[in-house]
Design a protein around this motif. Structure first.
Motif, PDB file in Angstrom:
ATOM      1  N   ALA A 272       0.566  -1.130   0.124  1.00 18.74           N
ATOM      2  CA  ALA A 272      -0.406  -0.035  -0.101  1.00 18.74           C
ATOM      3  C   ALA A 272       0.548   1.049  -0.357  1.00 18.74           C
ATOM      4  O   ALA A 272       1.983   1.327  -0.059  1.00 18.74           O
ATOM      5  N   GLU A 273       0.302   2.632  -0.401  1.00 17.43           N
ATOM      6  CA  GLU A 273       0.928   3.546  -0.711  1.00 17.43           C
ATOM      7  C   GLU A 273       0.936   4.338   1.409  1.00 17.43           C
ATOM      8  O   GLU A 273      -0.039   4.395   1.062  1.00 17.43           O
ATOM      9  N   LEU A 319     -14.316   8.357   1.656  1.00 17.10           N
ATOM     10  CA  LEU A 319     -12.817   8.019   2.428  1.00 17.10           C
ATOM     11  C   LEU A 319     -12.370   6.409   2.168  1.00 17.10           C
ATOM     12  O   LEU A 319     -11.397   6.448   2.792  1.00 17.10           O
ATOM     13  N   MET A 320     -13.555   5.677   2.780  1.00 23.49           N
ATOM     14  CA  MET A 320     -13.301   3.760   2.622  1.00 23.49           C
ATOM     15  C   MET A 320     -12.133   4.026   1.822  1.00 23.49           C
ATOM     16  O   MET A 320     -11.343   2.979   1.678  1.00 23.49           O
ATOM     17  N   CYS A 325      -6.423   2.182  -0.376  1.00 24.18           N
ATOM     18  CA  CYS A 325      -5.200   2.357  -1.258  1.00 24.18           C
ATOM     19  C   CYS A 325      -3.695   2.416  -0.650  1.00 24.18           C
ATOM     20  O   CYS A 325      -3.347   2.250  -0.717  1.00 24.18           O
ATOM     21  N   THR A 326      -4.149   3.272   1.153  1.00 26.17           N
ATOM     22  CA  THR A 326      -2.854   3.382   1.771  1.00 26.17           C
ATOM     23  C   THR A 326      -2.869   2.377   3.125  1.00 26.17           C
ATOM     24  O   THR A 326      -3.204   1.139   2.846  1.00 26.17           O
ATOM     25  N   ASN A 327      -1.889   2.815   3.770  1.00 28.17           N
ATOM     26  CA  ASN A 327      -0.583   1.754   4.801  1.00 28.17           C
ATOM     27  C   ASN A 327      -1.825   2.235   6.189  1.00 28.17           C
ATOM     28  O   ASN A 327      -1.357   1.739   6.879  1.00 28.17           O
ATOM     29  N   PHE A 328      -2.821   2.554   6.026  1.00 29.18           N
ATOM     30  CA  PHE A 328      -3.375   2.669   7.542  1.00 29.18           C
ATOM     31  C   PHE A 328      -4.225   1.761   7.142  1.00 29.18           C
ATOM     32  O   PHE A 328      -5.040   1.337   8.916  1.00 29.18           O
ATOM     33  N   TYR A 345      -0.647  -4.782  -5.598  1.00 30.95           N
ATOM     34  CA  TYR A 345      -0.791  -2.809  -4.966  1.00 30.95           C
ATOM     35  C   TYR A 345      -2.097  -2.174  -4.325  1.00 30.95           C
ATOM     36  O   TYR A 345      -2.655  -2.010  -6.191  1.00 30.95           O
ATOM     37  N   THR A 346      -1.859  -2.044  -3.134  1.00 33.80           N
ATOM     38  CA  THR A 346      -3.843  -1.500  -3.739  1.00 33.80           C
ATOM     39  C   THR A 346      -3.512  -0.499  -3.916  1.00 33.80           C
ATOM     40  O   THR A 346      -5.518  -0.540  -4.425  1.00 33.80           O
ATOM     41  N   PRO A 347      -2.889   0.659  -4.501  1.00 32.08           N
ATOM     42  CA  PRO A 347      -3.635   1.833  -5.377  1.00 32.08           C
ATOM     43  C   PRO A 347      -4.327   1.240  -5.616  1.00 32.08           C
ATOM     44  O   PRO A 347      -4.619   2.110  -7.103  1.00 32.08           O
TER      45      PRO A 347
END
Length: 577
Positions: A272-273, A319-320, A325-328, A345-347
Motif C-alpha cells: 500500500a502507499e 474515505l473508505m 489505497c494506503t498503509n493505514f 498493490y492496493t492503489p
C-alpha cells in the motif's frame, strides 16, 4: 410563430450539451491521430494486453474461438495466459474492429472503450432522473479524467477499462441493493449481468467489488446494527446468476488450475502507499489516487454544499476507498488470505474507483440549483465539461511527445518480437517474458516478477535438448492452435525437451515429419517428446492443442443466456420507465 419559438427555446437548452458532445468527439478524433502518429506508449501492462488482442484477432480471422494457450505471443511457448485471463468481454470489441490493421485496431478499441464509458455513464445518470445536459456534462468529465483517461492514453488495461464502462450502473445497482427490504428479481438480474461483465473482464476486480461490499455489510451490521436479510438474499441470487453466465471463464480457470500453476506475481506481498505519496501523485489522469477533477468537486461540495445524511454516507464511502489505497489499512493481517493475497498493490485496485462518488456527490449536493440553468453550480459544471476535452488533449499531446518507450504495433513487429529473438534480454523484451500462469515446475518459487534461467534461455534463444543436455538450434513458426518447429542441426537421442510449456490437463498432438509421437512433461514442466529415431537437420515438428469441445457449447449457452437477460432488463426498464 409560437411553434418556431418553442423549437428555438428547446434548441437553446440543448446547445450546452451539444457543445460538450462536439468537443468530446473532437477529443476522440485527436487521440486517434496522435496515437497513429506517435505510436503506443509502452508502460506497465501495455504489451501484455496488446498480446491478448493479437491472439484473439488471430483466432477470429481463422473463424475460431481463441486457444487457451498462447502460441502467437509470449515467445510462442504455449503459456496459458489466454485461458487464465478473462477475455470474453473483449471479444465484441475485437470483432467489430477486425477489418482494421493491428495498430489501428488497438487504437480503435481504446477509443471505443472511451466512447462507451461516456455513453453508458450518460444513460445511467439519465435513468436516475438527472437532467440531460447535466448527465452529458458529468459523463464527459468522468470519461476524460482519472482512471478512464489514464487507461485510454497512457497504459493499456483492457479488462478494468471495460469494467469501467459500467462503473456508474454498478454503483447505482449496489446502492439499490442496500435499500431493498425484500427480494427484487429485476435488481437480482441486473446485478447478475453486471457481475458477469466484471468476471468476464478481470477476475481480481470481482474480488475487489466483493471485498468492498463485504466491508459495507460489516459496517451496517456492527456499527449501524442494521441486519437486512434481503441484501444477502439479493446478493446471493445475483451471484448464482453471475456464476452461471460466467461458466466459460470459470470452467477454463479451474480446468487449467488443476495442472498446477505458478503462484501469481506478488502473491502474499500486498503493498500500500503512504498518504503523502497519494497526494503527490495527484494529476488530471490517474490510476492510483484522486484526480484533479475529483478533488475539485469534493472541495466544492464540502465548502459550499448543504450538509446532509446522504452526503456524509457518500463521503464515508470515498474515505473508505482512499484508506484502502494506503498503509493505514491493516493489510498485513489479511495478505495471507486466499484471493485477497493477490491484490499486489492496493492503489491499483481501489484507486481507480475514486472518481465516481465526487460526480454523484456534486450532482446530489446542488440538485436544486442545477435544475435552474442560470445558477452558479450549473455554469461551473458546464465550464468544467467544456474545459475537460481541451485539457485532456494537451495532456495526451505532452505525454506522447516523449519519445521513450514508443512502439508501433504491426504484424511484422509482432512476428519479429515473438519466438525468435536473437538479442540481449533488453527491458522491452522482458515485458513479453512473464511468469504468470506457467506450470509450477517451470517457475521460480518466490513471488518476484521473474522467470527461471532455463525459461529465459528457451524464450530468447529457443532450442531442443536431448537427455544429455545436448542442444539443437531451432526456428519456430506459430500456426493455428499450435507451433511448427524447424530443426536446424542433427541431434541424437530418443527423448527431447521442446521450448514449450506442458500443462497436465491439456491434451496435445505432436508430430515429427507428419508422424505422431509420444510426449510427456519433464521435471521442469516442459513438453518432452519420445521418438523412434534421432532428429535430423530439416525435420519439422508440429505441436498442437485444442480447447475441450464442451467449451464452445458452454460459451454459446452462456452468451445466449446473457443476451436474454439483457433483453429482460431492457424490457423492464422500458415498460416501467
Amino acid at each position: 410563430m409560437k411553434k418556431r419559438l418553442c423549437v428555438m427555446l428547446s434548441l437553446k437548452k440543448k446547445l450546452p450539451g451539444l457543445a460538450v458532445v462536439t468537443l468530446f468527439i473532437f477529443y476522440l478524433f485527436y487521440q486517434s491521430q496522435v496515437q497513429q502518429y506517435y505510436g503506443l506508449f509502452q508502460k506497465g501492462d501495455t504489451f501484455f494486453h496488446v498480446s491478448r488482442i493479437y491472439e484473439i484477432r488471430y483466432a477470429f480471422l481463422h473463424h475460431e474461438l481463441p486457444n487457451w494457450l498462447n502460441y502467437h505471443s509470449y515467445f510462442g511457448m504455449g503459456q496459458a495466459v489466454n485461458g487464465m485471463y478473462p477475455d470474453l468481454s473483449l471479444w465484441p470489441l475485437v470483432l467489430v474492429t477486425l477489418p482494421l490493421s493491428l495498430m489501428k485496431q488497438i487504437i480503435a478499441i481504446r477509443l471505443l472503450i472511451l466512447a462507451l464509458t461516456c455513453l453508458v455513464t450518460y444513460l445511467s445518470l439519465l435513468k436516475h432522473k438527472y437532467q440531460s445536459n447535466l448527465a452529458i456534462f458529468a459523463a464527459v468529465i468522468y470519461t476524460l479524467s482519472g482512471y478512464s483517461l489514464y487507461q485510454a492514453s497512457t497504459e493499456v488495461q483492457l479488462g478494468t477499462g471495460i469494467i469501467y464502462i459500467f462503473s456508474f450502473p454498478i454503483f447505482f445497482a449496489l446502492v439499490d441493493l442496500f435499500k431493498r427490504e425484500k427480494i427484487d428479481y429485476n435488481l437480482v438480474l441486473r446485478l447478475g449481468l453486471l457481475f458477469t461483465i466484471i468476471v468476464s473482464s478481470h477476475l481480481l476486480s470481482a474480488v475487489i467489488v466483493a471485498f468492498i461490499v463485504a466491508l459495507l455489510l460489516l459496517y451496517r451490521w456492527l456499527i449501524d446494527r442494521d441486519f437486512n436479510w434481503a441484501v444477502l438474499a439479493n446478493l446471493a441470487l445475483s451471484g448464482v446468476i453471475a456464476a452461471i453466465l460466467s461458466l466459460p471463464v470459470l470452467y477454463r480457470y479451474f480446468y487449467l488450475s488443476r495442472s498446477g500453476l505458478a503462484k501469481p506475481y506478488g502473491q502474499g506481498m500486498i503493498i500500500a502507499e503512504s498518504v503523502q505519496k497519494m497526494l503527490s501523485d495527484i494529476d488530471w489522469s490517474t490510476r492510483t489516487t484522486f484526480s484533479v477533477v475529483s478533488l475539485v468537486l469534493l472541495a466544492i461540495c464540502l465548502f459550499f454544499g448543504k450538509k446532509s445524511e446522504k452526503m456524509v454516507k457518500l463521503l464515508f464511502l470515498e474515505l473508505m476507498l482512499a484508506v484502502l489505497c494506503t498503509n493505514f489499512f491493516p493489510w498485513n493481517l489479511i495478505d495471507k488470505l486466499p484471493m485477497l493475497n493477490n491484490l499486489q498493490y492496493t492503489p491499483w485496485r481501489f484507486g481507480i474507483w475514486l472518481g465516481i462518488i465526487p460526480i454523484v456527490l456534486y450532482l446530489n449536493t446542488f440538485a436544486d440549483s442545477l435544475k435552474v440553468g442560470s445558477k452558479l453550480p450549473y455554469n461551473f459544471l458546464l465550464l468544467l465539461a467544456l474545459m475537460t476535452p481541451l485539457i485532456s488533449s494537451q495532456a495526451i499531446k505532452s505525454l506522447n511527445e516523449d519519445s521513450s518507450k514508443k512502439i508501433f504495433i504491426t504484424q511484422k513487429f509482432m512476428d519479429n518480437a515473438q519466438g525468435n529473438v536473437e538479442i540481449v534480454n533488453d527491458e522491452f523484451h522482458n515485458y513479453l517474458l512473464i511468469r504468470d500462469y506457467a506450470p509450477i515446475e517451470s517457475s521460480v518459487t518466490d513471488g518476484s516478477n521473474r522467470v527461471t534461467r532455463l525459461t529465459s534461455n528457451l524464450a530468447f534463444h529457443p532450442y531442443i535438448a536431448n537427455g544429455q543436455d545436448q542442444q539443437a538450434k531451432i526456428w519456430r513458426e506459430p500456426i493455428n492452435n499450435g507451433v511448427k518447429i524447424h530443426v536446424q542441426v542433427d541431434l541424437k537421442g530418443r527423448r527431447f525437451r521442446l521450448p514449450l510449456y506442458k500443462y497436465r490437463t491439456v491434451q496435445y498432438s505432436v508430430k515429427v515429419n507428419g508422424q505422431k509421437v509420444g510426449y510427456q512433461a519433464d521435471q521442469q514442466g516442459y513438453l518432452q517428446i519420445v521418438t523412434k529415431a534421432s532428429l535430423r537437420k530439416g525435420d519439422v515438428l508440429i505441436v498442437e492443442s485444442h480447447n475441450p469441445s464442451v467449451y464452445s457449447v458452454v460459451v454459446w449457452i452462456s452468451l445466449l443466456l446473457f443476451i436474454g437477460g439483457c433483453a429482460v432488463v431492457g424490457w423492464h426498464d422500458w415498460h416501467f420507465r
